[in-house]
Design an enzyme around this catalytic site. Sequence first.
Site, mmCIF file in Angstrom:
data_model
loop_
_atom_site.group_PDB
_atom_site.id
_atom_site.type_symbol
_atom_site.label_atom_id
_atom_site.label_comp_id
_atom_site.label_asym_id
_atom_site.label_seq_id
_atom_site.Cartn_x
_atom_site.Cartn_y
_atom_site.Cartn_z
ATOM 1 N N HIS A 1 5.848 -0.600 -2.605
ATOM 2 C CA HIS A 1 5.452 0.165 -3.798
ATOM 3 C C HIS A 1 5.572 1.670 -3.606
ATOM 4 C CE1 HIS A 1 2.963 -3.574 -5.265
ATOM 5 N NE2 HIS A 1 4.265 -3.708 -5.432
ATOM 6 N N ASN B 1 -8.786 -12.593 4.467
ATOM 7 C CA ASN B 1 -9.330 -12.022 3.228
ATOM 8 C C ASN B 1 -10.763 -12.538 3.068
ATOM 9 O OD1 ASN B 1 -9.858 -11.370 0.415
ATOM 10 N ND2 ASN B 1 -7.647 -11.224 0.122
ATOM 11 N N ASN C 1 0.820 -1.211 0.000
ATOM 12 C CA ASN C 1 0.000 0.000 0.000
ATOM 13 C C ASN C 1 0.853 1.259 0.000
ATOM 14 O OD1 ASN C 1 -2.008 -1.838 0.156
ATOM 15 N ND2 ASN C 1 -2.532 -1.467 2.295
ATOM 16 N N VAL C 2 0.357 2.265 -0.704
ATOM 17 C CA VAL C 2 1.059 3.548 -0.791
ATOM 18 C C VAL C 2 0.325 4.614 0.024
ATOM 19 C CG1 VAL C 2 2.120 3.060 -3.035
ATOM 20 C CG2 VAL C 2 -0.155 4.108 -2.971
HETATM 21 P P1 OAD Z 1 -6.303 -5.744 -4.908
HETATM 22 O O1 OAD Z 1 -7.311 -4.687 -5.182
HETATM 23 O O2 OAD Z 1 -5.787 -6.553 -6.058
HETATM 24 O O3 OAD Z 1 -6.879 -6.794 -3.864
HETATM 25 C C1 OAD Z 1 -7.538 -6.387 -2.679
HETATM 26 C C2 OAD Z 1 -7.839 -7.623 -1.850
HETATM 27 O O4 OAD Z 1 -8.401 -7.196 -0.617
HETATM 28 C C3 OAD Z 1 -8.833 -8.597 -2.476
HETATM 29 O O5 OAD Z 1 -8.314 -9.919 -2.398
HETATM 30 C C4 OAD Z 1 -10.093 -8.452 -1.607
HETATM 31 O O6 OAD Z 1 -10.831 -9.674 -1.482
HETATM 32 C C5 OAD Z 1 -9.470 -8.058 -0.274
HETATM 33 N N1 OAD Z 1 -10.345 -7.275 0.619
HETATM 34 C C6 OAD Z 1 -11.351 -6.411 0.309
HETATM 35 N N2 OAD Z 1 -11.891 -5.889 1.418
HETATM 36 C C7 OAD Z 1 -11.218 -6.401 2.477
HETATM 37 C C8 OAD Z 1 -11.287 -6.251 3.897
HETATM 38 N N3 OAD Z 1 -12.178 -5.428 4.456
HETATM 39 N N4 OAD Z 1 -10.403 -6.936 4.673
HETATM 40 C C9 OAD Z 1 -9.491 -7.765 4.107
HETATM 41 N N5 OAD Z 1 -9.380 -7.963 2.789
HETATM 42 C C10 OAD Z 1 -10.216 -7.294 1.974
HETATM 43 O O7 OAD Z 1 -5.118 -5.045 -4.099
HETATM 44 P P2 OAD Z 1 -3.608 -5.539 -3.878
HETATM 45 O O8 OAD Z 1 -3.534 -7.006 -3.740
HETATM 46 O O9 OAD Z 1 -3.062 -4.710 -2.772
HETATM 47 O O10 OAD Z 1 0.473 -1.987 -7.311
HETATM 48 O O11 OAD Z 1 -2.949 -5.085 -5.245
HETATM 49 C C11 OAD Z 1 -1.561 -5.279 -5.404
HETATM 50 C C12 OAD Z 1 -0.987 -4.206 -6.268
HETATM 51 O O12 OAD Z 1 -1.717 -4.110 -7.482
HETATM 52 C C13 OAD Z 1 -1.085 -2.792 -5.703
HETATM 53 O O13 OAD Z 1 -0.078 -2.502 -4.733
HETATM 54 C C14 OAD Z 1 -0.917 -1.932 -6.927
HETATM 55 C C15 OAD Z 1 -1.791 -2.715 -7.898
HETATM 56 O O14 OAD Z 1 -1.402 -2.678 -9.230
HETATM 57 C C16 OAD Z 1 1.067 -0.893 -7.793
HETATM 58 O O15 OAD Z 1 0.464 0.167 -7.948
HETATM 59 C C17 OAD Z 1 2.508 -1.068 -8.113
#
Ligand code: OAD
Length: 253
Positions: A128, A226, A100-101
């Site tokens: 990131h 998750n 997270n940023v």
């Molecule tokens: P995603 O948007 O891909 O995934 C978010 C995850 O959070 C999903 O698996 C949801 O099921 C889960 N989720 C939603 N609400 C939740 C809650 N209340 N508690 C727990 N989990 C929950 O986000 P990231 O995996 O962080 O990179 O994405 C990875 C990277 O993709 C980011 O850092 C960004 C993006 O491209 C860059 O910008 C370099």
Amino acid sequence: MDALQRARELVGGARSVVVLSGAGISAESGVPTFRGEDGLWKSFRPEQLATPAAFAADPRLVWEWYAWRRERVAACRPNPGHEALARFCGARDATLVTQNVDGLHRLAATDHAGKSVAEAGHELLELHGSLFAVRCTGCTFRRAHRDPVDATTRDALPRCPSCGGLLRPDVVWFGEALDAGVLGRAFEAAAAADLCLVVGTSALVHPAASVPLAAVRSGARLVEVNPEPTPLSSLADAVLRGPAGTLLPALLS
Ligand code: OAD
């Protein structure tokens, strides 16, 4: 034994912990995720905004998007999930690796201890980068930066005090490498850990998603928090299906 009890036992018995968090942990603070129904990548094309080529072609447009994201995130506060992790990582041999940023882990750690992240006994690795930092496109200058950005014209964009070059958000864009030092420390923590906790990430973006895989390869147990299944779920020793803001306080208290 239910999953929460099993996960609590794993946490209680762990000597060294590595945590990987993603956008889901900040969802309950009001920060949009990337891939969900209201995700940021549903409304914006990443290649138009989050690439070095996009910035070279139209820095004003890219800054406008980041200025909007900054404003939105600056109004958000850490939620009980961030707070539970901050207390846990401050008290244990734990490294918190985040994709997270939004700066909310940092804020939770400093709110909790009233000190800097390091003084709070907290190793926080922002893989990131940060929405609230800038670096120069022309030289090595970088610094924290929370001031509002005027992105109405190209001439108004922030400039480097050292060389006059355009400043850019200090975040990792598509096609860019992660900071090798930060990534190396994340993999060291993964290799040393006997427990890996993965929270709120779709685990689709590498190398971040390789951190828990490296921990498991080195013998760590895996706990996932998750509401939805991910590619890591089948490797987990305990899976907690639900929101981090409720489950982390229950798991880590
Ligand atoms: P995603 O948007 O891909 O995934 C978010 C995850 O959070 C999903 O698996 C949801 O099921 C889960 N989720 C939603 N609400 C939740 C809650 N209340 N508690 C727990 N989990 C929950 O986000 P990231 O995996 O962080 O990179 O994405 C990875 C990277 O993709 C980011 O850092 C960004 C993006 O491209 C860059 O910008 C370099």
